[in-house]
Write an enzyme that holds these catalytic residues in place. Structure first.
Site, mmCIF file in Angstrom:
data_model
loop_
_atom_site.group_PDB
_atom_site.id
_atom_site.type_symbol
_atom_site.label_atom_id
_atom_site.label_comp_id
_atom_site.label_asym_id
_atom_site.label_seq_id
_atom_site.Cartn_x
_atom_site.Cartn_y
_atom_site.Cartn_z
ATOM 1 C CB CYS A 23 4.881 5.321 1.780
ATOM 2 S SG CYS A 23 3.252 5.307 1.019
ATOM 3 C CD GLU B 135 2.751 2.779 4.877
ATOM 4 O OE1 GLU B 135 2.866 3.964 4.472
ATOM 5 O OE2 GLU B 135 2.961 1.796 4.159
#
Length: 461
Positions: free
Chosen positions: A268, A234
């Site tokens: 993020c 990720e």
């Protein structure tokens, strides 16, 4: 290398830690291998009992661990408490659902007969010790969303946490130990990034997961690929936040502010690129800029603070470079844009308009409270701008037109599409991205199965 707790609100080094030497790393690898042999055979009921106990301890520790997180990486303490509560929720969710998610599966009877078998079972078995390379921005949540499913699946974990949150990393090891997980089931490795490759190449490591930057992901994926080991990555994100004419502008602007500055803008999945239809651009920009300007920036330990400092001096310098490059290339500063004259690594909530593809901020992730505004003449241009990014983590769409919703869901290149709401992760829903935002999924049944050996068991007639 320096592994230390440095308060980003003041720049003061509060505590330093010695990195593990080769002998200490070997002891932990050996302990993980030994623990896996036993833990893999325990029942789901026993694993759930321990996981519920860990969640309860985390609830008891919430205020203290929140203050530690805030001290180490600067998030507002109210957000830190919410992060701890979310972790306990996820732990309980996996404790309650793992047995169902990993239950044996039996293919259709016709297919079983066609194969010549009397019975076929698909079984999920743990892979072994999983190395987790985790970031500082959500120092509890990023770890728990790996650790809870991994441990419930029968794996064991080795955590290489970011070097600026060593206290939080050691707390996590102690949490699982206090909950009763056997020695070696979850261990923290206080090591620098240079030591990761050797650990990952060790044959006792079964797989790896990483949340972090694109360069870090490339490095881990390259080594894991060479060793033919499973990875879940990720990585970065530059999520679009699209606003169409039918949207509730007041609500969209309020949510947009939160979506941009959550965790001091260091997320993020924070919305970063705000793509607004030209019909409502001015009205949205006015509301959004006013909301960003009104935010309270200050001591992250203060309950009223909404935006604290960035996590490091280097992080702030990198963000300033992106803003300065954009301004020099013609971007308009609607608010913020200048470093405040105060101790600590603060940067003000900033809104930039008139962004062009030549600017670095158009391509690179702005990891801090800086938003970019784009005009779109229509739906097609909005999709084009949204997809004009190397990242594809998540996306936000604001419209009350179901035809537009269908188009966005079909055409946006992202791992998630959040309609009339802000991107958020939940243990029941899969989370992850496409393009340079990584591969694989965390959370939900998809996440717990990532680190399982999916085994076909075939019985002859």
């Amino acid at each position: 290398m320096a592994i230390a707790t440095v308060n980003p609100a003041t720049g003061e080094t509060l505590k330093t830690y010695d990195a593990l030497d080769a002998e200490a790393i070997e002891r932990r690898l050996a302990a993980a291998e030994t623990a896996f042999r036993t833990h893999r055979t325990t029942s789901f009921a026993e694993r759930a009992r321990l996981m519920h106990r860990a969640a309860g301890l985390l609830d008891e520790d919430q205020r203290d661990i929140a203050r530690l997180m805030t001290t180490e990486m600067g998030k507002p303490v109210r957000q830190a408490r919410a992060e701890a509560a979310k972790c306990a929720k996820a732990m309980r969710w996996y404790a309650d659902h793992a047995a169902e998610l990993l239950a044996d599966e039996e293919p259709a009877e016709a297919d079983v007969k066609d194969s010549g078998a009397s019975r076929v079972i698909v079984r999920y078995r743990p892979l072994g010790p999983v190395l987790a390379v985790m970031p500082w921005n959500f120092p509890l949540w990023q770890v728990i969303r790996f650790a809870a499913p991994a441990l419930m699946a029968g794996n064991v974990g080795l955590l290489k946490h970011a070097s600026n949150v060593p206290g939080t990393a050691l707390y996590l090891e102690d949490l699982f130990r206090r909950a009763g997980f056997p020695e070696g089931c979850f261990q923290t490795l206080l090591i620098g990034s240079g030591a990761v490759e050797k650990v990952l190449r060790d044959p006792r490591i079964g797989a790896a997961t990483l949340t972090g930057s694109e360069p870090a992901g490339r490095a881990v994926a390259s080594v894991a690929g060479d060793e033919i080991k499973k990875t879940v990555l990720e990585l970065g994100g530059s999520d679009p936040f699209v606003v169409m004419p039918s949207a509730d502008l007041d609500r969209a602007a309020r949510v947009a502010v939160t979506a941009r500055v959550q965790n001091n803008g260091q997320s993020c999945i924070a919305a970063k690129r705000f793509i607004v239809h030209t019909e409502v651009f001015d009205a949205f920009a006015e509301r959004f800029t006013a909301g960003m300007t009104a935010l309270t920036v200050g001591d992250p330990m203060d309950e009223e603070t909404e935006v604290g400092p960035l996590s490091s001096e280097e992080g702030r310098a990198g963000l300033e470079e992106l803003v300065d490059d954009a301004v020099e290339s013609g971007a308009t500063v609607l608010c913020g844009g200048e470093r405040p004259d105060r101790p600590g690594w603060y940067y003000p909530p900033t809104v930039l308009a008139d962004i062009t593809p030549e600017m670095r901020i158009h391509r690179e992730e702005a990891f801090g409270p800086v938003a970019t505004l784009y005009r779109a003449a229509g739906l097609d241009e909005a999709v084009e701008i949204a997809n004009d990014s190397p990242f594809g983590l998540s996306s936000n769409v604001w419209t009350r037109d179901e035809t537009e919703v269908d188009r966005f869901v079909r055409d946006l290149e992202a791992g998630g599409v959040y309609v009339n709401g802000m991107t958020a992760s939940h243990p029941a829903f899969p989370f992850g991205g496409v393009k340079r935002s990584g591969h694989g999924r965390e959370l939900s049944g998809h996440g717990i199965r990532e680190f399982c050996n999916i085994t076909t068991v075939w019985h002859g007639a």
